[in-house]
Scaffold this active site. Sequence first.
Site, short mmCIF file in Angstrom:
data_model
loop_
_atom_site.label_atom_id
_atom_site.label_comp_id
_atom_site.label_asym_id
_atom_site.label_seq_id
_atom_site.Cartn_x
_atom_site.Cartn_y
_atom_site.Cartn_z
N CYS A 271 -0.37 2.25 -16.31
CA CYS A 271 0.78 3.14 -16.54
C CYS A 271 0.53 4.23 -17.58
O CYS A 271 0.43 5.41 -17.24
CB CYS A 271 1.98 2.31 -16.95
SG CYS A 271 2.47 1.15 -15.69
N1 LIG Z 1 1.86 -2.88 -13.84
C1 LIG Z 1 2.92 -2.48 -14.53
O1 LIG Z 1 3.19 -2.99 -15.60
C2 LIG Z 1 3.84 -1.39 -13.98
C3 LIG Z 1 5.06 -1.17 -14.64
C4 LIG Z 1 5.93 -0.20 -14.14
C5 LIG Z 1 5.55 0.57 -13.05
N2 LIG Z 1 4.35 0.38 -12.43
C6 LIG Z 1 4.04 1.19 -11.26
O2 LIG Z 1 4.26 0.42 -10.09
C7 LIG Z 1 3.32 0.75 -9.07
C8 LIG Z 1 2.53 -0.48 -8.65
O3 LIG Z 1 1.80 -0.95 -9.78
P1 LIG Z 1 1.20 -2.41 -9.86
O4 LIG Z 1 0.77 -2.59 -11.27
O5 LIG Z 1 2.12 -3.41 -9.25
O6 LIG Z 1 -0.09 -2.25 -8.92
P2 LIG Z 1 -1.02 -3.42 -8.34
O7 LIG Z 1 -2.33 -2.81 -8.07
O8 LIG Z 1 -0.92 -4.63 -9.23
O9 LIG Z 1 -0.32 -3.82 -6.97
C9 LIG Z 1 -0.17 -2.96 -5.89
C10 LIG Z 1 -0.38 -3.74 -4.61
O10 LIG Z 1 -0.16 -2.86 -3.50
C11 LIG Z 1 -1.04 -3.23 -2.45
N3 LIG Z 1 -1.10 -2.16 -1.48
C12 LIG Z 1 -1.82 -1.01 -1.54
N4 LIG Z 1 -1.57 -0.26 -0.46
C13 LIG Z 1 -0.67 -0.93 0.31
C14 LIG Z 1 -0.02 -0.69 1.54
N5 LIG Z 1 -0.22 0.44 2.21
N6 LIG Z 1 0.82 -1.61 2.03
C15 LIG Z 1 1.04 -2.75 1.36
N7 LIG Z 1 0.46 -3.05 0.18
C16 LIG Z 1 -0.37 -2.15 -0.35
C17 LIG Z 1 -2.32 -3.57 -3.19
O11 LIG Z 1 -3.16 -4.37 -2.42
C18 LIG Z 1 -1.79 -4.29 -4.44
O12 LIG Z 1 -1.71 -5.68 -4.24
C19 LIG Z 1 2.45 1.87 -9.66
O13 LIG Z 1 3.02 3.10 -9.32
C20 LIG Z 1 2.60 1.64 -11.16
O14 LIG Z 1 2.39 2.83 -11.89
C21 LIG Z 1 3.49 -0.61 -12.88
#
Ligand SMILES: NC(=O)c1ccc[n+]([C@@H]2O[C@H](COP(=O)([O-])OP(=O)(O)OC[C@H]3O[C@@H](n4cnc5c(N)ncnc54)[C@H](O)[C@@H]3O)[C@@H](O)[C@H]2O)c1
Length: 432
Positions: A271
């Site tokens: 992030c």
């Molecule tokens: N990690 C955090 O603390 C956090 C906090 C707030 C916001 N975010 C935001 O949330 C979003 C996701 O982050 P995250 O940390 O959960 O990422 P992550 O990488 O942990 O998880 C994302 C998942 O999406 C899957 N994926 C990718 N393409 C896909 C598709 N087409 N269909 C289905 N699944 C698919 C991946 O395999 C993965 O398991 C990002 O935009 C991030 O900036 C993250």
Amino acid sequence: MTTNKETLLHAIEEKKAKVCVLGLGYVGLPLAVRFTEAGYPVVGIDVDKEKIEKIQKGLSYVPGVSLTSSSLRPLRASTDTSLLREADVSIICVPTPLSKTRDPDLSLVLEAGRTIARHLHPGQLVVLESTTYPGTTRELLLPLFEEKGLGVGKDFYLAYSPERIDPGNESFNLVNTPKVVAGITPSCAEAVQKLYSQIVTQVVTVSSTDTAEMVKLLENTFRSINIALVNEFAIMCHRLGLNVWEVIAAAASKPFGFMPFYPGPGLGGHCIPVDPHYLSWKLKLLAYKARLIELADEINREMPRFVVEKIVEALNRAKKSVKGSRIFILGVAYKKDSDDVRESPALDVMKLLGERGGEIAYHDPHVSQLRLENELLQSAPLTSQSLASADVVVIITDHTKFDAGEIVGHSRLIIDARNLTQGIESEKIVRL
Ligand SMILES: NC(=O)c1ccc[n+]([C@@H]2O[C@H](COP(=O)([O-])OP(=O)(O)OC[C@H]3O[C@@H](n4cnc5c(N)ncnc54)[C@H](O)[C@@H]3O)[C@@H](O)[C@H]2O)c1
């Protein structure tokens, strides 16, 4: 299956709406779990087979999320996107990384959007949760759905709600952290507000999806800039021979107008180092340079090098060079009590030390192995012997499991980039 706004709102209220979460990572898995616990039929979809198999076996890979409770039995997980056909609500939680040129890479959001569009039916609500620049929901996602000949706010509903999850935070979780929402039209806003008010204690509705997207970027840019400020104070205090931690602690005694942030070895995770670039990229298109964002990024990215300089100086005082020294890194996750090594500053510190000929080993209770360039490293045991045999021990992450007294007791020289050893006076300790 819902067919219009009334049936959608009713199904949400009755907890009968089928919720489909796309992307089961740090954001999507806890969300899918929360909807399941609240009584909704939930399908989680991910392209990663391993994650799906783990969920099916009840094994969680997100810290703080347990999949063992019997209340989670209705949570289905699959790689099969055709299950979206049944969804009344689809929520996109896929990654929004930067490209090699450090521009926004929205390919995964677009892919998820296209997948949902293939199965879109009247009465369906689609929500984007991934962090992104203002305009994404309206400019990129909306056309994918309108192409199907359905009207937004009449036939289907499109909304944005930024995730605010802080993995590992024991005080604030999905339920007690207010959720910001916005819809493309007032009907979309009504639907998304209704949805999230079933699973969180407070929903904050803003006037447009662009605003909701900007809210998240303000929150993350606020952190990035304030961390850069204290990181620069750490560098300035070093030059002035002052203890930055003492300076911050005393400043934090002011009961108004000051909020403490702490320096560290650099930013990490998905992030804070990434999201502000989404905003500066968007502003570049409007011929505006987001100067504070770029400056903060520059300062934060220098921090691993600053830590390495401290190590070099400390070894030098002990008449040793980095080349050939045994350097034991404690903590490689980017933050306390997390297993997440994405963009972790530990990787930069280890790489820089490796380039100088240091013999690097690491220990992290949450990261059993770590890929560094082309090498796969295993976490070494943390024992009195492993500490004592290192020429220098470098604390990069302040995991709760680390016992500062034990570390100081057995090590010969410690570089503490997190103030884990706060309150311990010893000549062996070099703080940021
Ligand atoms: N990690 C955090 O603390 C956090 C906090 C707030 C916001 N975010 C935001 O949330 C979003 C996701 O982050 P995250 O940390 O959960 O990422 P992550 O990488 O942990 O998880 C994302 C998942 O999406 C899957 N994926 C990718 N393409 C896909 C598709 N087409 N269909 C289905 N699944 C698919 C991946 O395999 C993965 O398991 C990002 O935009 C991030 O900036 C993250």
